[in-house]
Scaffold this active site. Sequence first.
Site, PDB file in Angstrom:
ATOM      1  N   SER A   1       8.294  16.706 -16.702  1.00 55.59           N
ATOM      2  CA  SER A   1       9.415  16.619 -17.625  1.00 55.59           C
ATOM      3  C   SER A   1       9.661  17.973 -18.297  1.00 55.59           C
ATOM      4  O   SER A   1      10.003  18.937 -17.631  1.00 55.59           O
ATOM      5  CB  SER A   1       9.161  15.493 -18.634  1.00 55.59           C
ATOM      6  OG  SER A   1      10.337  15.159 -19.337  1.00 55.59           O
TER       7      SER A   1
ATOM      8  N   ASP B   1      13.515   5.993 -13.472  1.00 55.91           N
ATOM      9  CA  ASP B   1      13.309   6.841 -14.642  1.00 55.91           C
ATOM     10  C   ASP B   1      14.540   6.751 -15.545  1.00 55.91           C
ATOM     11  O   ASP B   1      15.650   7.095 -15.125  1.00 55.91           O
ATOM     12  CB  ASP B   1      13.085   8.284 -14.178  1.00 55.91           C
ATOM     13  CG  ASP B   1      12.631   9.203 -15.297  1.00 55.91           C
ATOM     14  OD1 ASP B   1      13.144   9.078 -16.426  1.00 55.91           O
ATOM     15  OD2 ASP B   1      11.774  10.074 -15.029  1.00 55.91           O
TER      16      ASP B   1
ATOM     17  N   HIS C   1       9.151   7.230 -15.803  1.00 54.40           N
ATOM     18  CA  HIS C   1       8.840   8.566 -16.319  1.00 54.40           C
ATOM     19  C   HIS C   1       7.394   8.686 -16.805  1.00 54.40           C
ATOM     20  O   HIS C   1       7.003   9.726 -17.324  1.00 54.40           O
ATOM     21  CB  HIS C   1       9.803   8.869 -17.475  1.00 54.40           C
ATOM     22  CG  HIS C   1       9.972  10.322 -17.796  1.00 54.40           C
ATOM     23  ND1 HIS C   1      10.592  11.215 -16.962  1.00 54.40           N
ATOM     24  CD2 HIS C   1       9.588  11.047 -18.885  1.00 54.40           C
ATOM     25  CE1 HIS C   1      10.617  12.416 -17.508  1.00 54.40           C
ATOM     26  NE2 HIS C   1      10.009  12.348 -18.681  1.00 54.40           N
TER      27      HIS C   1
END
Length: 279
Positions: A148, A224, A257
Site C-alpha cells: 500500500s 480490495d 487489502h
Amino acid sequence: MQTVSQNKSHGGTQGVYRHPSRETRTDMTFSVFVPAHTAGAKLPVVTYLSGLTCTHANVTEKGEFRQACAELGLIFVAPDTSPRGEGVPGDPANAYDFGLGAGFYVDATEQPFATNYRMWSYVTEELPKLIAEHFPVDTTRQSILGHSMGGHGALTVALHHPDRYRAASAFAPIVAPSQVSWGNKALGGYLGNNKQAWRKHDAVALIEDGARFSDLLVDYGDADGFLTEQLRPELLKAACEKANIPLTLRRQPGYDHSYYFISTFMADHLRWHAARLKA
C-alpha cells in the site's frame, strides 16, 4: 542500538531493535530476521516498507515471511512508517492517512513536519548503513518490497536507485499518489503545493519522466476496497508498457487489502526476490 527483543524462529533470529535516528530526531524501532547461516557469511537483504497505520510489528507478526527467508537465506528488515514520540506532529484532525503512521516515505519540506518526517532519507540512507554495521548483510545484494503506502515507497525507492536494488515488488501499492486522495493529502501536506516536487515520489510520474527498473512484480486483490479510488494499478500497467519495463501484474480473485492477502503471496515474492538477488 538497543535490542528490544530476540526470539528464535525457523532456526534463525527474529529481533526488534531501537536506535536514536539522526534523520527523524526521534528514537526509531525496526525488526530484522536473520536466518541461520555459516560463520562469516554475508547474506542478501530484503527491506519491507509497511502501509498506513502500521509499525514494524504488523509484518513482523502477520507477514509469514520467516519460513521462506530461512529456506532462501534472506535477511528481512522492517522499519517503522513514521517518526514517533513526544513533540512529533500528527494529523491535525487525528486522521489515519497523514502524520503518525503515515510518513509516505518522503522528506517533508513543510512545517511543522520538516523536522521529523524524513522517512526517505531514513529508509534509503540511515537505516541501510545501520543494518550493514550490525548484521551480516551483503550490501551488493539488496532488494525492496512493500504494501500500500509502503508499496508506493518500494516502487519509488527502486526507481530512484536501480543500481542498488536488484529486485522490487509490491502488494496493492499506491502507484500514482499524485492522482488519488491519499497521495494528494500526504504529498501536499509534506511537500507543499508544487506538484513538480510530487513527481519524484510518484511511481507512474517517475516512469513518465524517464526512471527505469529491470522488472517489477505487483499483486493486488480484486476485493480490495481501495482498489479503484486509491491504488489504480492500471496506471502502472500503462506506464510500464509505454516505457518497456517488464511488469508482472497479478490480479488475485477474492483477496482484500489485509495481511491475509499479503501473507498468502509473501513467499512468492520472496522467491522472486531471491532469484534476482542470487543471480
